[in-house]
Design an enzyme around this catalytic site. Structure first.
Site: not given
Lengths: 345, 345, 345, 345
Positions: D148-149
């Site tokens: 995920g970011c």
């Protein structure tokens, strides 16, 4: 004086509420929303929490007519024309922020709104609410067709030049720019933050509904069968409209002379401010306020007059002018409740 | 091939560096800064940390001429004209992103730049680097006067219409809008974040330096002594230019016909993309890339042709086109090193 | 009542002017600017054109003291401390928006402000103007040290938890974010539009002047010798502060319980709005207004209390609270002249 | 090498396309969109006009498996887990940008994703694609769960401190901020331009899906059963993530010492740049690039370590890292096709 707003979930309504809350002569008693009746307004607009605690209601024209004196329509196209006749017959004054009663010609309305004009009798009664131009008629009106945002900026920018026959009315070209709030609260990819941010878009070139509205007023005031070129752009900001207006000067004229005529024209209008030569207003300079600021440049090289006219599209371009019209209608000072300074920065 | 950049602290220079770093045929060996010689570039532009570790140098034309083959000038007005003659005499090719060598007329230069034109001999040598129009001359040039950002968008938008005699060239009006990076890195209240954010400003109406540049090309290509109306606006975004261009159609023409002519005109030009009828490009659609995207609307009601031309002002409007010109000059594929897709969103 | 503002060219001053213009009990008679005396205010702030037509003056304390009752200082650090003693001796009340009189300890002041504290006698007289907490002392004050923007949001967010001993005061961590207007109108690369737009920056980590101000109040109110972790960030927007505050709950507590205590704590404070469970305020919801909105989340998984406190940094964080304090000082309703709704959107 | 992208209408897909177009070793042959099969990609993303002229297709796993070697999933949650097993059985490598294969525990997945974990056999095969940490495993993987970011920025920021046991792992607190593109292209009032512009919002406090992902890695790498406090904010910009990370230093340590350890830790990692003492990266400094830039401040007054870690959420936080992982998987230089400099400004 008791007031209702129809169309409670749009930006026009919340901006009306912002001004009406501090207006000394009126009481906002009812907010109508078709889609959200029964909902608390502050759950939809949390910035109103603890201050405006009202529940939105469904519309019952007859019942509402008994308790209120004036109604603002802040509805999408083709809604107010269904209800305004009944309110008028019940003796309730109507100020309509939508376009339903602006155009006088059924043919124009059908062409640009793809719908049928309201009953002609009521259209005839409706006064076009450009406050600075039609104050006398507004005072006597039962229906006020509040102008569109672009026409407000554009017509205030053009009117002194047209009235003084400074320009060739057949050469008028308007390059208009708006912030996104004019597109309302309805979701669309066009105003999705990730795509609108750091972006500039032209839209509806030559096809915007405000074209016939502008032309109708210019034709009436000039007596000429003119057409305008009109292009609109979306700018990555929330509020503000700038109309950059071009026209050929009839004869060589200095910027200062034009400014002098403009200042004279608007000398009794507290909301129109004409800038000195060399000073051009930006949209931020009217942010949150009811002002229309105008800058002028007469190009000696090309003979072209350039007029920059800026407003806050939600104030002078919508709700602020609606309240200005309400003030005129009631014989109050036209600045009552809307004499806020712009928010800067 | 060895390259130097003069003017290392401006946005033009960092954008050149972004593209040159990945260019397969060149090596950037020297960055010159008058004001910051001796400073590491990455201390001024931290986004270059660990990748471009170079120290900016003072300018010594003769010494530099021995080690490099081509120099880019990314300097303010009135700098390159002092140094380009010596480089040229030393056999170094010069691509000038400033305006010093764009205007051919000493009189025009003095009027619009308030300064003296470079030595006429060198001005005469200079080729105007609008790549799509002057590719043949660019290939032979020793001095390339890289076009201004507004002229690039505007001239690419106008040229097919002018060449095909679609429009009355005396009716051309350009309403141009730019992001703030065109104003450079120099501080001013005008682009102070708190005042530029959520704001839209018109500036230098009828007085922008790019007016004579646009007129010079249009006059040459049309053979007519025309003038244009040209207004510029600052939009609250960093990158992007939109030229909204208006002109009277000589005869009634459908949008699709105009688009067809435009597509033909640019069919061999990989960086110009003409959109289909009903589709108007926004600035974001060319962001970070060397594309110029063009949308067309021929208004049957008013006889006006509207052309929307968008570029990234720092790429096709400056550094990208400079590299495109370097490619042309060296006989390389013109897209080498600059064939990036736009960054979206 | 006659009022003067010292420091007329900053954002604090123009925001004072926005509110004072519509305040029913005061008259703004003098605007002082050291750097621009003799200049018309509207030439520096064109949004005031035709409405506020005043010329800025140089400061003459004795002369000014004869004609005014109260003075606002909207000056940079280390200015007000030079003039406030003389005003006080002349019987003029002073409200200081700068930090000169906030810290009580000469040592702290020297460490964080790199300058000498004002004469201790006047520092002792000064009341810290956090309106909701110190209303009683404010009513009797001659000098009011108006709080900093970050301390206002942070202390209003923390005070109920500290007073009710809900949290371990040694675990307080504040991650604060501000719009750019807090940095003022002075130019810097940091808030150059092209570099601040589409950007997020942390700055002055652990070194911001507002740290000792926050700690001083928390120490006084808790009786504990605590220190806070405090980090500040610049967000690409003009107005708004959000303090995201974290602390360990002393014992397991539900979000609703905390909210109940907060609502009770602020039940007589019209400008503090505590949201319901699951609702977190954003900065836009207080834009242009004097509200401080607070959201609460008690994490059952980690035992951490998170408090979100938002204000408009120029209103509740500066000029709005200054007027609230003026109202308290004069026995007027504290909302007089500042009971505007937030501008939304 | 032939590549397909599943999920062609999202921002993850267009960002993959931007990089893959210029990647020397791969060919993008198929773009799958469930909702828009049969549509031309450039009609949905006009910035691709004339360059990427592909029609989106419906998904047929078996047919697609015969023509491609590797597939990127850029789909919403709970899509890839339905198709990846079949691709793997067909010998096609899968890089999944969604969260379906990141969590190893079925219980965690159900709690945070409100859905059933993929078949455990495939979850066990999946390698967590944090390139700098797990390069060796990535090289052998058949399924790569791209991080995920937020976890990417956060874990790269924390890992050297955790591995060197500089901090108390039970004191970790992450205050994270993102641009709006992380929310994708789906419309919502939350990211409606008029409401997100000039606004700052906290959201999903203590409830974000990325919490268990961060904790899983930290637990594995530290061997401790720790939990983190994690809060997310939406910032009015399109791209960029900043994780402001706080933890208690185990013993007094100077900023320079911590930086030295970080630089050593990442000395072979071209995409991680650790700044010098006193320099804090902003999100703009990695815009459009695959860099993760880290700034450090060890507060001697409070004993708190503050780590600022910034990435472009769509590049290192999604598509850029996915390509980096593809490079590792194929034994290519990990920077191939993604060695772009940040776009500045």
């Amino acid at each position: 004086m008791k007031i209702a707003i129809i169309g409670g979930t749009g930006y026009g309504a919340v901006e009306l509420i912002r001004f009406l809350t501090n207006h000394p002569y009126v009481e906002l008693t009812t907010i109508v929303s078709h889609s959200q009746s029964g909902t608390e307004l502050s759950s939809v607009y949390p910035h109103l929490t603890d201050v405006i605690e009202m529940t939105m209601e469904a519309l019952d024209v007859d019942k509402l007519s008994q308790s209120i004196d004036l109604v603002f329509f802040a509805t999408p196209s083709n809604v107010s024309k269904e209800y305004i006749p009944a309110f008028v017959e019940n003796g309730v004054k109507c100020i309509d922020l939508s376009g339903d009663f602006r155009l006088k010609s059924a043919e124009d309305y059908e062409q640009w709104y793809q719908s049928t004009l309201a009953e002609q009798k009521y259209v005839d009664q409706a006064v076009y609410g450009l406050s600075e131009l039609y104050a006398e008629q507004i005072k006597e009106a039962s229906i006020i067709a509040n102008p569109g945002c672009y026409p407000t900026a554009t017509l205030l920018g053009l009117m002194p030049a047209v009235k003084h026959r400074l320009i060739n009315n057949h050469s008028i070209l308007i390059d208009a720019k708006t912030g996104t709030s004019g597109a309302g609260r309805g979701l669309s990819l066009n105003v999705h933050f990730s795509e609108m941010n750091e972006n500039l878009k032209a839209y509806k070139i030559g096809q915007h509904k405000h074209i016939p509205e502008i032309e109708q007023v210019l034709q009436t005031e000039s007596g000429e069968n003119l057409q305008v070129t009109f292009t609109t752009h979306l700018v990555p900001m929330t509020r503000g409209i700038m109309s950059t207006i071009y026209a050929d000067l009839n004869e060589s004229t200095q910027t200062e002379e034009v400014i002098h005529l403009y200042k004279e024209f608007y000398k009794n209008d507290p909301f129109v401010r004409v800038r000195e030569a060399g000073v051009i207003p930006s949209t931020r300079e009217v942010y949150g306020s009811n002002f229309c600021d105008i800058g002028i440049y007469a190009d000696q090289r090309t003979g072209k007059l350039t007029i920059i006219s800026v407003i806050d599209n939600l104030v002078k371009g919508a709700s602020g002018q609606a309240i200005q019209n309400m003030n005129l209608l009631n014989g109050w000072d036209e600045t009552t409740g809307i004499n806020h300074l712009p928010i800067y920065p």
